[in-house]
Design a protein around this motif. Structure first.
Motif, PDB file in Angstrom:
ATOM      1  N   THR A 134       0.825  -1.205   0.000  1.00 15.13           N
ATOM      2  CA  THR A 134       0.000   0.000   0.000  1.00 15.13           C
ATOM      3  C   THR A 134       0.863   1.261   0.000  1.00 15.13           C
ATOM      4  OG1 THR A 134      -1.718  -1.168   1.252  1.00 15.13           O
ATOM      5  CG2 THR A 134      -1.852   1.242   1.181  1.00 15.13           C
ATOM      6  N   PRO A 135       1.013   1.925  -1.150  1.00 14.29           N
ATOM      7  CA  PRO A 135       1.682   3.235  -1.185  1.00 14.29           C
ATOM      8  C   PRO A 135       0.679   4.348  -0.886  1.00 14.29           C
ATOM      9  CG  PRO A 135       1.295   2.463  -3.419  1.00 14.29           C
ATOM     10  CD  PRO A 135       0.760   1.398  -2.504  1.00 14.29           C
ATOM     11  N   VAL A 136       1.149   5.398  -0.210  1.00 16.30           N
ATOM     12  CA  VAL A 136       0.321   6.547   0.141  1.00 16.30           C
ATOM     13  C   VAL A 136       1.080   7.827  -0.208  1.00 16.30           C
ATOM     14  CG1 VAL A 136      -0.677   7.882   2.048  1.00 16.30           C
ATOM     15  CG2 VAL A 136      -0.950   5.392   1.998  1.00 16.30           C
ATOM     16  N   LEU A 137       0.387   8.768  -0.821  1.00 16.61           N
ATOM     17  CA  LEU A 137       0.909  10.108  -1.058  1.00 16.61           C
ATOM     18  C   LEU A 137      -0.063  11.086  -0.414  1.00 16.61           C
ATOM     19  CD1 LEU A 137       2.784  12.208  -2.333  1.00 16.61           C
ATOM     20  CD2 LEU A 137       1.457  11.996  -4.445  1.00 16.61           C
ATOM     21  N   ALA A 138       0.401  11.860   0.581  1.00 19.48           N
ATOM     22  CA  ALA A 138      -0.499  12.723   1.340  1.00 19.48           C
ATOM     23  C   ALA A 138       0.174  14.064   1.655  1.00 19.48           C
ATOM     24  CB  ALA A 138      -0.925  12.030   2.638  1.00 19.48           C
ATOM     25  N   PHE A 139      -0.615  14.970   2.197  1.00 15.44           N
ATOM     26  CA  PHE A 139      -0.124  16.278   2.626  1.00 15.44           C
ATOM     27  C   PHE A 139      -0.974  16.743   3.795  1.00 15.44           C
ATOM     28  CE2 PHE A 139      -3.268  16.767  -0.681  1.00 15.44           C
ATOM     29  CZ  PHE A 139      -4.137  17.708  -0.164  1.00 15.44           C
ATOM     30  N   GLY A 140      -0.438  17.686   4.583  1.00 12.85           N
ATOM     31  CA  GLY A 140      -1.206  18.154   5.729  1.00 12.85           C
ATOM     32  C   GLY A 140      -0.443  19.168   6.560  1.00 12.85           C
ATOM     33  N   GLY A 141      -0.911  19.352   7.807  1.00 14.08           N
ATOM     34  CA  GLY A 141      -0.326  20.335   8.704  1.00 14.08           C
ATOM     35  C   GLY A 141       0.409  19.685   9.855  1.00 14.08           C
ATOM     36  N   TYR A 142       1.604  20.195  10.154  1.00 13.92           N
ATOM     37  CA  TYR A 142       2.464  19.636  11.203  1.00 13.92           C
ATOM     38  C   TYR A 142       2.600  20.624  12.354  1.00 13.92           C
ATOM     39  CZ  TYR A 142       6.773  18.073  13.522  1.00 13.92           C
ATOM     40  OH  TYR A 142       7.705  17.677  14.449  1.00 13.92           O
ATOM     41  N   HIS A 143       2.433  20.110  13.573  1.00 16.48           N
ATOM     42  CA  HIS A 143       2.676  20.887  14.788  1.00 16.48           C
ATOM     43  C   HIS A 143       3.884  20.290  15.499  1.00 16.48           C
ATOM     44  CE1 HIS A 143       2.016  23.083  18.507  1.00 16.48           C
ATOM     45  NE2 HIS A 143       2.018  21.934  19.168  1.00 16.48           N
ATOM     46  N   GLN A 144       4.907  21.103  15.732  1.00 19.16           N
ATOM     47  CA  GLN A 144       6.179  20.595  16.255  1.00 19.16           C
ATOM     48  C   GLN A 144       6.086  20.133  17.705  1.00 19.16           C
ATOM     49  OE1 GLN A 144       9.462  23.316  15.821  1.00 19.16           O
ATOM     50  NE2 GLN A 144      10.701  22.271  17.360  1.00 19.16           N
ATOM     51  N   GLY A 145       5.346  20.856  18.544  1.00 19.96           N
ATOM     52  CA  GLY A 145       5.380  20.550  19.970  1.00 19.96           C
ATOM     53  C   GLY A 145       6.804  20.700  20.500  1.00 19.96           C
ATOM     54  N   ARG A 146       7.262  19.709  21.261  1.00 19.31           N
ATOM     55  CA  ARG A 146       8.646  19.696  21.736  1.00 19.31           C
ATOM     56  C   ARG A 146       9.487  18.724  20.908  1.00 19.31           C
ATOM     57  NH1 ARG A 146       5.481  18.491  25.713  1.00 19.31           N
ATOM     58  NH2 ARG A 146       6.483  16.470  26.065  1.00 19.31           N
ATOM     59  N   GLY A 147       8.976  18.347  19.749  1.00 16.28           N
ATOM     60  CA  GLY A 147       9.636  17.344  18.921  1.00 16.28           C
ATOM     61  C   GLY A 147      10.447  17.933  17.793  1.00 16.28           C
ATOM     62  N   GLY A 152       8.293  24.523   8.942  1.00 14.69           N
ATOM     63  CA  GLY A 152       7.028  24.845   8.281  1.00 14.69           C
ATOM     64  C   GLY A 152       5.880  23.972   8.745  1.00 14.69           C
ATOM     65  N   THR A 153       4.683  24.522   8.644  1.00  9.54           N
ATOM     66  CA  THR A 153       3.477  23.780   9.010  1.00  9.54           C
ATOM     67  C   THR A 153       3.057  22.831   7.900  1.00  9.54           C
ATOM     68  OG1 THR A 153       2.713  25.594  10.427  1.00  9.54           O
ATOM     69  CG2 THR A 153       1.057  24.007   9.696  1.00  9.54           C
ATOM     70  N   PHE A 154       3.050  23.311   6.662  1.00  7.56           N
ATOM     71  CA  PHE A 154       2.621  22.471   5.536  1.00  7.56           C
ATOM     72  C   PHE A 154       3.718  21.467   5.190  1.00  7.56           C
ATOM     73  CE2 PHE A 154       2.233  21.471   1.020  1.00  7.56           C
ATOM     74  CZ  PHE A 154       0.903  21.036   0.977  1.00  7.56           C
ATOM     75  N   GLN A 155       3.340  20.185   5.175  1.00  4.05           N
ATOM     76  CA  GLN A 155       4.295  19.115   4.899  1.00  4.05           C
ATOM     77  C   GLN A 155       3.651  18.057   3.999  1.00  4.05           C
ATOM     78  OE1 GLN A 155       7.522  18.971   6.182  1.00  4.05           O
ATOM     79  NE2 GLN A 155       7.255  20.891   7.318  1.00  4.05           N
ATOM     80  N   PHE A 156       4.509  17.328   3.289  1.00  5.13           N
ATOM     81  CA  PHE A 156       4.072  16.162   2.523  1.00  5.13           C
ATOM     82  C   PHE A 156       4.399  14.888   3.317  1.00  5.13           C
ATOM     83  CE2 PHE A 156       4.946  19.449  -0.604  1.00  5.13           C
ATOM     84  CZ  PHE A 156       3.804  19.405  -1.386  1.00  5.13           C
ATOM     85  N   ARG A 157       3.636  13.843   3.048  1.00  9.12           N
ATOM     86  CA  ARG A 157       3.861  12.566   3.729  1.00  9.12           C
ATOM     87  C   ARG A 157       3.804  11.436   2.700  1.00  9.12           C
ATOM     88  NH1 ARG A 157       3.791  10.254   8.783  1.00  9.12           N
ATOM     89  NH2 ARG A 157       2.957   8.127   8.941  1.00  9.12           N
ATOM     90  N   LEU A 158       4.839  10.606   2.686  1.00 11.05           N
ATOM     91  CA  LEU A 158       4.901   9.414   1.847  1.00 11.05           C
ATOM     92  C   LEU A 158       4.918   8.185   2.745  1.00 11.05           C
ATOM     93  CD1 LEU A 158       7.712  10.489  -0.665  1.00 11.05           C
ATOM     94  CD2 LEU A 158       5.253  10.599  -1.030  1.00 11.05           C
TER      95      LEU A 158
END
Length: 208
Positions: A134-147, A152-158
Motif C-alpha cells: 500500500t503506497p500513500v501520497l499525502a499532505f497536511g499540517g504539522y505541529h512541532q510541539g517539543r519534537g 514549516g506547518t505544511f508538509q508532505f507525507r509518503l
C-alpha cells in the motif's frame, strides 16, 4: 603567507563542508529510494496483469493503527535543534470507494513530545496472494510541539506498507513513512518513521 591559525581554520571549513555535503547526499539518496519504491509499487500492477498481482479496485474501507518510531533514522535535526527518536502512534482511515484503484486516506500521526501531523491524500492497494503493498501520497499540517523541527506547518507525507492479509480481511505488516516540506522552505530537515501496522475492514465503508 598563511599562518597556522588560518590553515587550521581552512581545514575545519573543508571538513565541515564535506560533512554537510555527505549528510545532504544521504538525505537525498534515502528520499530517492523511498520515492522509487512508491513508484515501483504503483507501476508493478501494470506489469503484472495476468501474473496474480493486481490492484484492488473495490472493497471495504479500512482503519489502520500503527505503533513505531518517529524520526527513526536518516535525517538531520535542523539548525539549533535536537534530533530525538520518539515513540509514535499513527491512525488512518482509508475509504472503500476508489477510482481506477485509487482511494482517499485521512490520518493523524503523533509522538510523545507533543508533535503531530494531520493529513489527507491518496492510496492504492496492490495484492499478490496474501500480501498487500500500500503506497500513500499525502499532505497536511504539522505541529512541532517539543519534537522535531521540520521548517514549516505544511508538509508532505509518503508511506509504503507491506502487510499480510488474513482470511477475515485484517492485515498486519510493516510501514515506512517520510515527512518532508519538499524544499518549499529554505531548509528541509525531514523525518523518517518505521511502524508495525494493523488494519481491519470497516464494512460500512464498502463500495457497493
Amino acid at each position: 603567507m598563511l599562518s597556522s591559525k588560518n590553515i587550521i581554520h581552512q581545514v575545519y571549513r573543508f571538513y565541515h563542508r564535506t560533512g554537510v555535503m555527505m549528510h545532504l547526499h544521504k538525505q537525498i539518496v534515502a528520499r530517492i529510494v523511498l520515492i522509487v519504491l512508491l513508484t515501483f509499487g504503483i507501476l508493478t500492477s501494470a506489469w503484472a496483469v495476468g501474473r496474480g498481482i493486481h490492484v484492488i479496485q473495490s472493497g471495504p474501507a479500512y482503519a489502520n493503527v500503527g505503533i513505531g518510531a518517529f524520526n527513526a533514522a536518516g535525517v538531520s535535526p535542523g539548525p539549533g535543534y535536537t534530533n530525538p527518536i520518539l515513540p509514535e502512534l499513527d491512525i488512518e482511515y482509508q475509504t472503500g470507494a476508489k477510482l481506477f484503484g485509487i482511494g482517499s486516506v485521512y490520518g493523524i500521526v503523533a509522538n510523545t513530545n507533543g508533535g503531530f501531523m494531520g493529513y489527507t491524500g491518496f492510496y492504492s492497494d496492490i495484492s499478490w496472494q496474501h500480501l498487500v503493498l500500500t503506497p500513500v501520497l499525502a499532505f497536511g499540517g504539522y505541529h512541532q510541539g517539543r519534537g522535531k523541527y521540520l521548517d514549516g506547518t505544511f508538509q508532505f507525507r509518503l508511506e509504503l506498507t507491506l502487510a499480510y492479509q488474513f482470511a477475515n480481511g485484517s492485515r498486519l505488516g510493516l510501514k515506512v513513512a517520510h515527512i518532508s516540506n519538499a524544499f518549499i522552505k529554505k531548509s528541509d530537515p525531514g523525518e523518517d518513521e518505521i511502524l508495525i501496522n494493523y488494519s481491519f475492514p470497516l464494512h460500512f465503508g464498502r463500495l457497493s
